[in-house]
Scaffold this motif. Structure first.
Motif, PDB file in Angstrom:
ATOM      1  N   GLY A 190       0.786  -1.228   0.000  1.00 50.20           N
ATOM      2  CA  GLY A 190       0.000   0.000   0.000  1.00 50.20           C
ATOM      3  C   GLY A 190       0.813   1.270   0.000  1.00 50.20           C
ATOM      4  O   GLY A 190       0.255   2.355  -0.229  1.00 50.20           O
ATOM      5  N   THR A 191       2.128   1.175   0.228  1.00 46.01           N
ATOM      6  CA  THR A 191       2.981   2.365   0.237  1.00 46.01           C
ATOM      7  C   THR A 191       3.532   2.695  -1.143  1.00 46.01           C
ATOM      8  O   THR A 191       4.168   3.736  -1.323  1.00 46.01           O
ATOM      9  N   LEU A 192       3.337   1.810  -2.119  1.00 46.73           N
ATOM     10  CA  LEU A 192       3.867   2.012  -3.459  1.00 46.73           C
ATOM     11  C   LEU A 192       3.015   3.000  -4.241  1.00 46.73           C
ATOM     12  O   LEU A 192       1.975   3.470  -3.773  1.00 46.73           O
ATOM     13  N   HIS A 193       3.448   3.317  -5.438  1.00 51.65           N
ATOM     14  CA  HIS A 193       2.628   4.102  -6.361  1.00 51.65           C
ATOM     15  C   HIS A 193       1.296   3.360  -6.555  1.00 51.65           C
ATOM     16  O   HIS A 193       1.268   2.123  -6.619  1.00 51.65           O
ATOM     17  N   PRO A 194       0.170   4.080  -6.633  1.00 54.16           N
ATOM     18  CA  PRO A 194      -1.123   3.387  -6.765  1.00 54.16           C
ATOM     19  C   PRO A 194      -1.172   2.378  -7.898  1.00 54.16           C
ATOM     20  O   PRO A 194      -1.767   1.297  -7.749  1.00 54.16           O
ATOM     21  N   ARG A 195      -0.550   2.676  -9.032  1.00 54.25           N
ATOM     22  CA  ARG A 195      -0.555   1.721 -10.132  1.00 54.25           C
ATOM     23  C   ARG A 195       0.237   0.479  -9.777  1.00 54.25           C
ATOM     24  O   ARG A 195      -0.145  -0.646 -10.123  1.00 54.25           O
ATOM     25  N   GLU A 196       1.361   0.649  -9.075  1.00 58.23           N
ATOM     26  CA  GLU A 196       2.169  -0.501  -8.668  1.00 58.23           C
ATOM     27  C   GLU A 196       1.414  -1.354  -7.648  1.00 58.23           C
ATOM     28  O   GLU A 196       1.445  -2.585  -7.716  1.00 58.23           O
ATOM     29  N   SER A 197       0.753  -0.694  -6.700  1.00 60.45           N
ATOM     30  CA  SER A 197      -0.038  -1.444  -5.721  1.00 60.45           C
ATOM     31  C   SER A 197      -1.103  -2.288  -6.426  1.00 60.45           C
ATOM     32  O   SER A 197      -1.310  -3.463  -6.089  1.00 60.45           O
ATOM     33  N   ALA A 198      -1.771  -1.689  -7.423  1.00 60.04           N
ATOM     34  CA  ALA A 198      -2.811  -2.413  -8.153  1.00 60.04           C
ATOM     35  C   ALA A 198      -2.218  -3.579  -8.933  1.00 60.04           C
ATOM     36  O   ALA A 198      -2.820  -4.670  -9.004  1.00 60.04           O
ATOM     37  N   GLU A 199      -1.041  -3.380  -9.514  1.00 51.74           N
ATOM     38  CA  GLU A 199      -0.399  -4.453 -10.278  1.00 51.74           C
ATOM     39  C   GLU A 199      -0.071  -5.646  -9.383  1.00 51.74           C
ATOM     40  O   GLU A 199      -0.295  -6.806  -9.768  1.00 51.74           O
ATOM     41  N   VAL A 200       0.475  -5.386  -8.201  1.00 48.74           N
ATOM     42  CA  VAL A 200       0.837  -6.481  -7.298  1.00 48.74           C
ATOM     43  C   VAL A 200      -0.409  -7.202  -6.801  1.00 48.74           C
ATOM     44  O   VAL A 200      -0.477  -8.436  -6.779  1.00 48.74           O
ATOM     45  N   ARG A 201      -1.417  -6.440  -6.404  1.00 48.36           N
ATOM     46  CA  ARG A 201      -2.638  -7.059  -5.867  1.00 48.36           C
ATOM     47  C   ARG A 201      -3.400  -7.844  -6.919  1.00 48.36           C
ATOM     48  O   ARG A 201      -4.163  -8.761  -6.573  1.00 48.36           O
ATOM     49  N   ALA A 202      -3.184  -7.539  -8.194  1.00 49.67           N
ATOM     50  CA  ALA A 202      -3.872  -8.272  -9.256  1.00 49.67           C
ATOM     51  C   ALA A 202      -3.233  -9.630  -9.529  1.00 49.67           C
ATOM     52  O   ALA A 202      -3.827 -10.458 -10.222  1.00 49.67           O
ATOM     53  N   LEU A 203      -2.043  -9.874  -8.989  1.00 46.24           N
ATOM     54  CA  LEU A 203      -1.340 -11.133  -9.219  1.00 46.24           C
ATOM     55  C   LEU A 203      -1.820 -12.213  -8.262  1.00 46.24           C
ATOM     56  O   LEU A 203      -2.285 -11.916  -7.152  1.00 46.24           O
ATOM     57  N   PRO A 204      -1.680 -13.487  -8.645  1.00 48.17           N
ATOM     58  CA  PRO A 204      -1.910 -14.565  -7.672  1.00 48.17           C
ATOM     59  C   PRO A 204      -0.969 -14.386  -6.480  1.00 48.17           C
ATOM     60  O   PRO A 204       0.169 -13.934  -6.638  1.00 48.17           O
ATOM     61  N   GLU A 205      -1.414 -14.748  -5.317  1.00 49.82           N
ATOM     62  CA  GLU A 205      -0.636 -14.482  -4.106  1.00 49.82           C
ATOM     63  C   GLU A 205       0.782 -15.043  -4.171  1.00 49.82           C
ATOM     64  O   GLU A 205       1.736 -14.372  -3.735  1.00 49.82           O
ATOM     65  N   PRO A 206       1.029 -16.253  -4.719  1.00 48.16           N
ATOM     66  CA  PRO A 206       2.407 -16.758  -4.767  1.00 48.16           C
ATOM     67  C   PRO A 206       3.341 -15.917  -5.641  1.00 48.16           C
ATOM     68  O   PRO A 206       4.567 -15.979  -5.465  1.00 48.16           O
ATOM     69  N   ALA A 207       2.796 -15.129  -6.588  1.00 47.04           N
ATOM     70  CA  ALA A 207       3.632 -14.327  -7.482  1.00 47.04           C
ATOM     71  C   ALA A 207       3.939 -12.946  -6.923  1.00 47.04           C
ATOM     72  O   ALA A 207       4.769 -12.220  -7.487  1.00 47.04           O
ATOM     73  N   ARG A 208       3.310 -12.577  -5.836  1.00 43.68           N
ATOM     74  CA  ARG A 208       3.458 -11.207  -5.342  1.00 43.68           C
ATOM     75  C   ARG A 208       4.837 -10.900  -4.748  1.00 43.68           C
ATOM     76  O   ARG A 208       5.350  -9.797  -4.958  1.00 43.68           O
ATOM     77  N   PRO A 209       5.474 -11.821  -3.987  1.00 43.84           N
ATOM     78  CA  PRO A 209       6.800 -11.481  -3.449  1.00 43.84           C
ATOM     79  C   PRO A 209       7.813 -11.120  -4.527  1.00 43.84           C
ATOM     80  O   PRO A 209       8.575 -10.155  -4.376  1.00 43.84           O
ATOM     81  N   ALA A 210       7.851 -11.873  -5.629  1.00 45.94           N
ATOM     82  CA  ALA A 210       8.805 -11.565  -6.701  1.00 45.94           C
ATOM     83  C   ALA A 210       8.491 -10.221  -7.334  1.00 45.94           C
ATOM     84  O   ALA A 210       9.400  -9.437  -7.648  1.00 45.94           O
ATOM     85  N   ALA A 211       7.205  -9.926  -7.527  1.00 45.03           N
ATOM     86  CA  ALA A 211       6.825  -8.650  -8.138  1.00 45.03           C
ATOM     87  C   ALA A 211       7.190  -7.482  -7.237  1.00 45.03           C
ATOM     88  O   ALA A 211       7.710  -6.455  -7.702  1.00 45.03           O
TER      89      ALA A 211
END
Length: 241
Positions: free
Chosen positions: A160-181
């Motif tokens: 939630g501290t990232l740029h709003p577009r970046e936050s949306a990009e990470v949250r749109a990923l499957p949970e296992p893919a989020r740490p790498a992103a």
């Protein structure tokens, strides 16, 4: 810009002049040297880490003394021995003869900006995470960052501290893919903020760097991902010539 990331091991000889004047990324050849170092090593550049204190300056020794966990202290000492061995090689000096200073902070004007070589003949950046350090050297301002993938709980805390577009990009990923992103975004952003000297004091919302395979364009800077070990991410930022 970069042919490869070089590994600094137990013994290394670095000779020659500082890197050529930096150019934008392209096929013309390397303008930046990037080194990778396993900071769990007991010997770095021919120097035992346990006997590193005489190679460091007062500020480095003070910082090392404040690290209470032996593993943290060892990693700090190993990374700074590596930094001094490489700087000394580029500048034709013994590691302990390299004079390090702090530039003026671009945010407040205080003396706690980017670390630099006295005289400004060579720009450098150092980053370490767990047992891996990356070091970058160039003729123009440069920033490098390496990060181990965060735990899922850390992703939830930071996204939630990232740029709003970046936050949306990470949250749109499957949970296992989020740490790498998140690691990809974070290393790009921190490399850039190290290069500018701004650091993380103003947060990580700006600028937008994105989570896609290629970083978003940032005016005045060349930003790219670096090869990294499994479950790590690394990035480099170089001021445009």
């Amino acid at each position: 810009m970069i042919e490869y990331v070089k590994e600094l091991g137990e013994a290394v000889a670095v000779t020659g002049a500082p890197p050529a004047p930096a150019r934008p990324p392209g096929p013309a050849g390397p303008a930046v040297d990037v080194w990778s170092l396993d900071i769990s090593r007991q010997v770095v550049g021919g120097h035992p880490v346990a006997g590193a204190l005489p190679l460091l300056d007062d500020a480095e020794r003070e910082r090392a003394a404040r690290l209470l966990r032996p593993a943290d202290r060892h990693r700090y000492l190993a990374s700074h021995v590596g930094l001094r061995v490489l700087l000394g090689g580029y500048l034709g000096l013994a590691p302990q003869e390299v004079a390090l200073v702090r530039e003026v902070c671009p945010g407040c004007g205080g003396p706690h900006g980017r670390p630099a070589v006295a005289g400004g003949s060579l720009h450098f950046s150092l980053s370490h995470s767990e047992d891996r350090a990356y070091l970058a050297f160039a003729a123009v301002p440069v920033g490098v960052d390496v990060e181990a993938w965060p735990a899922p709980a850390a992703v939830a805390d930071v996204v939630g501290t990232l740029h709003p577009r970046e936050s949306a990009e990470v949250r749109a990923l499957p949970e296992p893919a989020r740490p790498a992103a998140l690691a990809r975004i974070w290393t790009r952003k921190e490399a850039l903020l190290k290069g500018t000297g701004e650091g993380l004091g103003s947060g990580v919302a700006e600028p937008y760097v994105g989570s896609a395979p290629d970083p978003a364009a940032v005016p005045g800077w060349s930003l790219l991902d670096l090869p990294a070990p499994h479950r790590y991410a690394a990035a480099l930022a170089v001021a445009a010539a």
